[in-house]
Motif scaffolding. Structure first.
Motif, short mmCIF file in Angstrom:
data_model
loop_
_atom_site.label_atom_id
_atom_site.label_comp_id
_atom_site.label_asym_id
_atom_site.label_seq_id
_atom_site.Cartn_x
_atom_site.Cartn_y
_atom_site.Cartn_z
N ILE A 54 -35.38 -32.71 28.04
CA ILE A 54 -34.36 -31.93 27.01
C ILE A 54 -34.04 -30.73 27.84
CG2 ILE A 54 -34.47 -30.36 24.96
CD1 ILE A 54 -34.86 -33.45 24.27
N GLY A 55 -32.79 -30.41 27.98
CA GLY A 55 -32.28 -29.23 28.71
C GLY A 55 -32.54 -29.42 30.28
N GLY A 105 -30.60 -29.12 32.88
CA GLY A 105 -29.95 -27.96 33.53
C GLY A 105 -29.20 -28.49 34.74
N HIS A 109 -34.76 -31.14 38.67
CA HIS A 109 -36.07 -31.58 38.16
C HIS A 109 -36.35 -32.99 37.97
CE1 HIS A 109 -37.83 -27.43 36.63
NE2 HIS A 109 -38.26 -27.53 37.95
N LEU A 115 -27.49 -33.91 24.22
CA LEU A 115 -28.28 -33.73 23.25
C LEU A 115 -28.52 -32.15 23.15
CD1 LEU A 115 -31.93 -35.31 23.05
CD2 LEU A 115 -31.53 -32.97 22.35
N ARG A 165 -30.41 -29.00 18.05
CA ARG A 165 -29.88 -28.70 16.34
C ARG A 165 -29.48 -30.01 15.77
NH1 ARG A 165 -26.91 -23.41 18.18
NH2 ARG A 165 -26.22 -24.93 19.78
N THR A 192 -36.76 -23.74 28.74
CA THR A 192 -35.87 -23.77 27.57
C THR A 192 -35.99 -23.17 26.14
OG1 THR A 192 -36.76 -25.92 26.88
CG2 THR A 192 -34.75 -25.97 28.31
N MET A 216 -33.58 -20.67 24.10
CA MET A 216 -33.10 -21.18 22.77
C MET A 216 -33.73 -20.07 21.57
SD MET A 216 -34.48 -25.14 22.53
CE MET A 216 -33.90 -26.38 23.83
N CYS A 265 -33.73 -22.73 16.87
CA CYS A 265 -33.56 -23.82 18.05
C CYS A 265 -34.97 -24.60 18.52
CB CYS A 265 -32.85 -23.54 19.08
SG CYS A 265 -31.16 -23.53 18.90
C1 LIG Z 1 -32.52 -21.88 32.05
S1 LIG Z 1 -32.02 -23.34 31.66
C2 LIG Z 1 -33.22 -24.49 32.30
C3 LIG Z 1 -32.65 -25.61 32.95
C4 LIG Z 1 -33.97 -26.61 33.68
N1 LIG Z 1 -34.67 -27.28 32.61
C5 LIG Z 1 -34.45 -25.82 34.60
O1 LIG Z 1 -35.91 -25.66 34.37
O2 LIG Z 1 -34.16 -25.42 35.66
C6 LIG Z 1 -32.07 -23.63 29.77
C7 LIG Z 1 -31.36 -24.94 29.42
O3 LIG Z 1 -31.64 -25.08 28.13
C8 LIG Z 1 -30.55 -25.88 27.54
N2 LIG Z 1 -30.15 -25.36 25.97
C9 LIG Z 1 -30.16 -24.14 25.67
N3 LIG Z 1 -29.92 -24.48 24.30
C10 LIG Z 1 -29.99 -25.73 24.03
C11 LIG Z 1 -29.92 -26.65 22.74
N4 LIG Z 1 -29.67 -26.17 21.64
N5 LIG Z 1 -30.20 -28.06 22.88
C12 LIG Z 1 -30.39 -28.49 24.05
N6 LIG Z 1 -30.60 -27.69 25.35
C13 LIG Z 1 -30.28 -26.44 25.33
C14 LIG Z 1 -29.48 -25.07 28.64
O4 LIG Z 1 -28.16 -25.87 28.28
C15 LIG Z 1 -29.97 -25.19 30.04
O5 LIG Z 1 -29.78 -26.26 30.44
#
Ligand SMILES: C[S@@+](CC[C@H](N)C(=O)[O-])C[C@H]1O[C@@H](n2cnc3c(N)ncnc32)[C@H](O)[C@@H]1O
Length: 202
Positions: free
Chosen positions: A35-36, A38, A42, A85, A88, A105, A109, A113
């Protein structure tokens, strides 16, 4: 024109310590949903170093081109194109997963969330499935370092509900989803990797 690969220095620093935890936590796992994802850094690193599993990336749409760029450049067959994805939006576009991974993440959020994240986990994580979450957490209502306190202040200043989460609050949501904490591993730079396992019978 192809999208350049986005790069986060933090991912380069934290990926090896996280991998050391996942090598044990995901040893019996075949399908991982991230999830997320980014940048996508990773995903390709873990897929490369955990070749026994398939790594499904996901994020909101704005990150997809960058994740695709990392996947294309990796040449790996066990990392899958990103799904759209947003935690929410139920149902999530994955029916089931042996494991779920997310990094950095839950403090981005807002708390609604975070609650939605655990509702989604409860819907799709298999019996005995594993959830691994990397990031900074507070314990007993206390920051674990001055730098985490500063980070929390900068998150709160955004005014969108971002903040460091209390381990106890997150673990309560996990328990509500039928998960039991297996490990809480200290990581460099005052971060943690939390590993839960779902009950055998749902
Ligand atoms: C700080 S970044 C971290 C990205 C990656 N996982 C990393 O460790 O570098 C936060 C991530 O959370 C995702 N994110 C934030 N709100 C979200 C949501 N409601 N549903 C899914 N992903 C979400 C963002 O799009 C972003 O990719």
């Amino acid at each position: 024109m192809t999208t350049p690969k986005p790069y986060a220095e933090a991912c380069e620093r934290n990926r090896a310590p996280i991998l050391a935890v996942l090598q044990q936590a995901f040893a019996q796992v075949r399908d991982v949903l991230e999830i997320g994802s980014g940048t996508g850094q990773h995903a390709v690193y873990f897929a490369q170093h955990l070749p026994h599993l398939t790594w499904q990336t996901s994020d909101v749409a704005e990150h997809h081109a960058g994740i695709e760029a990392w996947i294309a450049d990796s040449g790996l067959a066990n990392v899958k194109h990103p799904l759209a994805l947003d935690v929410r939006q139920m149902p999530w576009p994955v029916a089931a997963a042996d494991a779920i991974f997310t990094a950095n993440t839950l403090h981005i959020m807002d708390f609604a969330c975070v609650e939605a994240f655990f509702r989604g986990v409860a819907r799709i994580l298999a019996p005995r499935g594993v959830l691994a979450v990397y990031g900074p957490f507070n314990y007993g209502g206390q920051f674990t370092s001055a730098s985490n306190a500063q980070f929390d202040a900068s998150l709160r200043a955004r005014g969108v509900g971002s903040a460091l989460r209390d381990f106890e609050a997150v673990d309560a949501l996990a328990r509500g989803a039928g998960l039991k904490l297996l490990r809480d591993v200290a990581m460099p730079a005052n971060n943690r990797t939390l590993v839960w396992q779902r009950e055998a019978i749902l």
